[in-house]
Design a protein around this motif. Structure first.
Motif, PDB file in Angstrom:
ATOM      1  N   TYR A 255     -33.927 107.760 -72.530  1.00 18.87           N
ATOM      2  CA  TYR A 255     -33.807 108.906 -73.437  1.00 18.87           C
ATOM      3  C   TYR A 255     -32.467 109.592 -73.291  1.00 18.87           C
ATOM      4  CZ  TYR A 255     -35.169 111.813 -69.373  1.00 18.87           C
ATOM      5  OH  TYR A 255     -35.242 112.421 -68.142  1.00 18.87           O
TER       6      TYR A 255
ATOM      7  N   HIS B 295     -44.574 115.244 -66.151  1.00 22.31           N
ATOM      8  CA  HIS B 295     -44.628 114.087 -67.027  1.00 22.31           C
ATOM      9  C   HIS B 295     -43.724 112.992 -66.473  1.00 22.31           C
ATOM     10  CE1 HIS B 295     -41.276 116.605 -68.441  1.00 22.31           C
ATOM     11  NE2 HIS B 295     -40.674 115.464 -68.725  1.00 22.31           N
TER      12      HIS B 295
ATOM     13  N   HIS C 272     -40.922 114.407 -63.587  1.00 21.12           N
ATOM     14  CA  HIS C 272     -40.558 115.771 -63.211  1.00 21.12           C
ATOM     15  C   HIS C 272     -41.350 116.793 -64.032  1.00 21.12           C
ATOM     16  CE1 HIS C 272     -37.035 115.194 -66.303  1.00 21.12           C
ATOM     17  NE2 HIS C 272     -38.209 115.249 -66.895  1.00 21.12           N
TER      18      HIS C 272
ATOM     19  N   HIS D 292     -41.337 109.814 -67.843  1.00 21.92           N
ATOM     20  CA  HIS D 292     -40.712 109.302 -69.065  1.00 21.92           C
ATOM     21  C   HIS D 292     -40.964 107.806 -69.199  1.00 21.92           C
ATOM     22  CE1 HIS D 292     -38.401 112.794 -70.555  1.00 21.92           C
ATOM     23  NE2 HIS D 292     -38.582 113.202 -69.311  1.00 21.92           N
TER      24      HIS D 292
ATOM     25  N   VAL E 277     -40.201 120.323 -65.982  1.00 23.50           N
ATOM     26  CA  VAL E 277     -38.960 120.976 -66.411  1.00 23.50           C
ATOM     27  C   VAL E 277     -39.268 122.412 -66.837  1.00 23.50           C
ATOM     28  CG1 VAL E 277     -37.077 120.923 -68.093  1.00 23.50           C
ATOM     29  CG2 VAL E 277     -37.962 118.791 -67.135  1.00 23.50           C
TER      30      VAL E 277
HETATM   31 NI    NI Z   1     -38.678 115.128 -68.907  1.00 22.76          NI
END
Ligand code: NI
Length: 237
Positions: A55, A49, A93, A51, A95
């Motif tokens: 965040y 994904h 990235h 961003h 995760v």
């Molecule tokens: Ni992330």
């Protein structure tokens, strides 16, 4: 007689069980914030994904994150329960919970960045359209029932043009009054609900008077579009 060793068998790719997915639980999703709790079984991953917002991550457990990074490479990061960290928009990235215990964290996204960025884009487009004398483009930046408060006029607000037709006519009149008008040195800012564009206006009136002064627009918005353009210009004297 010499014998060549048999060629090694090509390794068949092992069928890889797809890893379990991390489970997102949305706690807040409003105009300003999105707060998502991510729960990972050991080995679980978010999937790739990017961003779209700034965040903050608040770990709810200790743990180890495996991070597959855009452009290749993998790193690990230790999470400490209650110890937050922040990242800027654009991180890309996958995760993974690289530890052996369940892991979870809160992701707090500042989503009103997106609204501000859309409004800043409208302000920049408006100035481009003024410099291009693009009336349709200008009106495309304005809301359904916009107002334009001119720099000069009979009242404290200057002259007020209300509604699509009146605003369009006022913009057209500005181009007629200053055929070579240019808005230079544009800069655009958002504070809360208010937009501010500063600029240097340079033009020659139809009567031949040179105008070269700094000024600004104070904007209010309807969504990403301009509801009120309130103009101020320096007067030389
Ligand atoms: Ni992330």
């Amino acid at each position: 007689m010499s014998e060549r060793p048999p060629a090694p068998e090509p390794l068949a790719p092992k069928p890889r069980a797809s890893p379990p997915q991390a489970e997102p639980v949305t706690h807040i999703d409003d105009e300003r914030f999105r707060v998502t709790e991510w729960r990972f079984a050991p080995g679980a991953e978010t999937g790739w994904h990017r961003h779209g917002h700034d965040y903050v991550i608040v770990p709810l457990t200790d743990g180890v994150l495996g991070l597959d990074l855009a452009g290749g490479g993998r790193t690990e990061a230790a999470l400490t329960r209650g110890l937050p960290y922040s990242r800027r928009v654009g991180v890309e990235h996958n995760v993974t919970n690289a530890g052996t215990a369940p892991l979870s964290f809160l992701e707090v996204e500042v989503v009103d960045n997106a609204r501000d960025e859309a409004r800043l884009a409208t302000m920049a487009r408006l100035m481009d359209c003024f410099n291009a004398r693009d009336l349709d483009g200008l009106m495309g930046c304005m809301s359904a029932d916009p107002a334009f408060h001119g720099a000069a006029g009979p009242g404290a607000e200057g002259v007020i043009h209300q509604g699509q037709a009146a605003v369009r006519a006022a913009y057209a009149a500005l181009f007629a009054a200053f055929p070579d008008a240019a808005w230079l040195e544009g800069a655009h800012h958002i504070t809360g609900e208010t937009g501010l564009s500063t600029w240097r206006f340079r033009g020659t009136s139809a009567a031949g008077a040179r105008v070269d002064v700094r000024g600004c627009d104070i904007f209010s918005f309807d969504g990403a579009l301009i509801a009120v353009k309130d103009s101020y210009r320096k007067a030389r004297g």
